[in-house]
Design an enzyme around this catalytic site. Structure first.
Site, short mmCIF file in Angstrom:
data_model
loop_
_atom_site.label_atom_id
_atom_site.label_comp_id
_atom_site.label_asym_id
_atom_site.label_seq_id
_atom_site.Cartn_x
_atom_site.Cartn_y
_atom_site.Cartn_z
N LYS A 71 3.50 12.67 12.18
CA LYS A 71 2.54 11.90 11.37
C LYS A 71 1.39 11.45 12.27
CE LYS A 71 2.49 7.95 8.15
NZ LYS A 71 3.33 6.91 7.51
N SER A 114 7.45 4.40 3.23
CA SER A 114 6.62 5.58 3.49
C SER A 114 7.32 6.81 4.04
CB SER A 114 5.48 5.22 4.43
OG SER A 114 4.47 4.62 3.68
N SER A 149 3.32 6.79 2.54
CA SER A 149 2.15 7.32 3.19
C SER A 149 2.44 8.54 4.06
CB SER A 149 1.52 6.23 4.06
OG SER A 149 2.42 5.84 5.09
N1 GLN Z 1 3.29 1.90 -0.04
C1 GLN Z 1 3.50 0.77 0.82
C2 GLN Z 1 2.17 0.21 1.26
O1 GLN Z 1 1.19 0.74 0.84
C3 GLN Z 1 4.32 1.17 2.00
C4 GLN Z 1 3.55 1.96 2.98
C5 GLN Z 1 4.35 2.32 4.20
O2 GLN Z 1 5.57 2.27 4.20
N2 GLN Z 1 3.65 2.61 5.27
O3 GLN Z 1 2.06 -0.70 1.99
#
Ligand code: GLN
Length: 485
Positions: A78, A177, A153
């Site tokens: 990532k 994410s 994400s």
């Molecule tokens: N969707 C959640 C957020 O937008 C979690 C994102 C993540 O785990 N990086 O904060």
């Protein structure tokens, strides 16, 4: 000819038996990337040259009989994990030209195992989002249906695995994410216990919630990668000096005597019927495999987790992102003589809308006069949620929930409605709030789209959920279906 799909453990056997070389395997992945990328857009950077060099080196190690299960196996990282000499953009204009002078600990550890890095994965900007549409560069598409999101994400990482562009990937998980995109793409995704894997070199979003973890094609691979990346690191002050077991040792199919709890608050209003049906069937399967299931567990503070998360995560983000001022790293607005204008314009043009929304939310919640009402209150809720889980784990070895209340949604569907987007992680973010380990595994399909099951354990209880996940996987065929883009 390289068999597709190929897992880490299968590839390792072929490499060891000299039926395949790492260079061949790497070239096959790069070829697959060339075919699939125009459709899925999972990658921000492809590192072919480096990959082939690493593959040659791996082949030398393997020839010497010196190989680790990850030696010579391609990985995609990532793009929020620092890779020395390779751009690390966080899918943000702010870091578009940032090339780190060092490797994140996890990257260093994989390199020490002889891994082959073939690219960096697209993501929601600074890991803020649930669909990989908030990338400043392009949206990633779900290989099971190209009109739908892959989750986020870590959507790029999940898609790269599901579309066979790589053998495995690393993601990061602040509120879901890793697990939510794993669920949306029918791959395995694990968020380790907070402190289990070093965050050194992970670009910080919300430091008390962030963890790095594997995205793989099956549970065995997940255990192999966790073995490689877990462990204490004195460069991360929140890293825990807990010994690392061999996670592949717990992969047995006997679930007799294991106690599983199904918290009813996770079967929320608004949950899609297909998801509920698949989950109930999957839990019944675990019961048939010998686990003792309690269908009526209650975790009454669950409904407050989302609100607490959206105070705590943006508060930490607003502090972490203060470093992007156009002076130290990344994008810098230079068409002015005013320092203040340079600072303002750097942030105005460098950050996308969702990141700005989080910075504003966090700055507000931390302001004098509001701190007690919001941030402090959210931290108290956090303690209540953690205690509630502690209590539950006195009775159960694992808790089981859906990974996401919905099937993968359409690209564009939730972009104008941040609250709907935030609700995508309603089942995953309580786990980060409490610092627990959780895994998402393929557990069925609805309308041809993947459905994930989440297994949660007490802190440092990764072995319990890996074992249950493995037993379920051996008894089912979901993980064998391929997206076929
Ligand atoms: N969707 C959640 C957020 O937008 C979690 C994102 C993540 O785990 N990086 O904060």
């Amino acid at each position: 000819m390289i068999p597709q799909p190929l897992t880490i453990h299968e590839a390792h056997e072929l490499l060891k038996a000299k039926k395949l070389s790492s260079v061949e395997l790497t070239k096959a992945c790069l070829e697959r990337i060339r075919q699939a990328e125009p459709k899925v857009h999972a990658l921000v950077t492809i590192t072919d040259e480096l990959a082939l060099k690493q593959a040659q080196e791996a082949d030398r190690l393997i020839a010497k009989g010196d190989s680790h299960p990850l030696t010579g196996i391609p990985v995609i990282i990532k793009d929020n994990m620092c890779t020395k000499g390779i751009p690390t953009t966080c899918s943000s204009r702010m870091l578009q030209n940032f090339v780190p002078p060092y490797d994140a600990t996890v990257v260093e550890k994989l390199n020490d195992c002889g891994a082959v890095t073939i690219g960096k994965a697209n993501m929601d900007e600074f890991a803020m989002g649930s669909s990989t549409e908030h990338s400043a560069f392009f949206a990633t598409h779900n290989p099971w249906d190209l009109t739908r999101v892959p989750g986020g994400s870590s959507g790029g990482s999940a898609v790269a695995v599901a579309a066979e562009e790589t053998i495995y990937a690393l993601g990061s998980d602040t509120g879901g994410s890793i697990r939510q995109p794993a669920g949306f793409c029918s791959v395995v995704g694990l968020k380790p216990t907070y402190g289990r894997v070093s965050r050194y070199g992970l670009v910080a979003f919300a430091s008390s919630l962030d963890q790095i973890g594997p995205l793989t094609k099956d549970v065995t691979d997940c255990a192999i990668v966790l073995n490689a990346i877990a462990g204490y690191d004195n460069r991360d002050s929140t890293s825990v000096p807990e010994p690392t077991p061999d996670y592949t040792q717990c992969l047995t199919t006997d679930l007799k005597g294991l106690r599983l709890g199904i918290p009813k608050e996770y079967f929320v209003e608004g949950m899609q019927a297909e998801v509920e049906k698949a989950l109930k069937a999957a839990i019944k399967r675990l019961e048939e495999l010998g686990a003792k299931v309690d269908w009526e567990v209650s975790l009454p503070h669950t409904p407050y987790a989302l609100a607490a998360y959206y105070i705590i995560a943006p508060s930490e983000a607003s502090a972490n992102l203060a470093r992007y001022d156009g002076v130290k790293y990344g994008f810098s607005y230079v068409n002015t003589n005013s320092m203040w204008e340079a600072l303002e314009k750097t942030r105005q043009f460098g950050f996308g809308d969702e990141v700005k929304r989080r910075i504003m939310l966090g700055t507000y919640a931390l302001s004098a006069g509001y701190y007690d009402a919001y941030y402090l209150k959210a931290q108290k809720v956090r303690t209540l949620i953690r205690r509630e889980f502690d209590q539950a784990f006195k009775q159960y070895d694992a808790l089981i929930t859906p990974t996401s209340p919905t099937l993968p949604f359409r690209i564009g569907e939730k972009m104008d409605d941040p609250l709907q987007m935030y609700l995508s992680d309603v089942c995953t973010l309580p786990i980060n709030i409490a610092g627990l380990p959780a895994i998402s595994i393929p557990a069925g399909f609805g309308d041809g789209l993947p459905i994930g099951m989440q297994l949660i354990a007490k802190p440092f209880g990764e072995e319990a959920i890996l074992k249950i996940a493995y037993a379920y996987e051996q008894a089912t065929e979901w993980h064998k279906r391929r997206a076929g883009v």
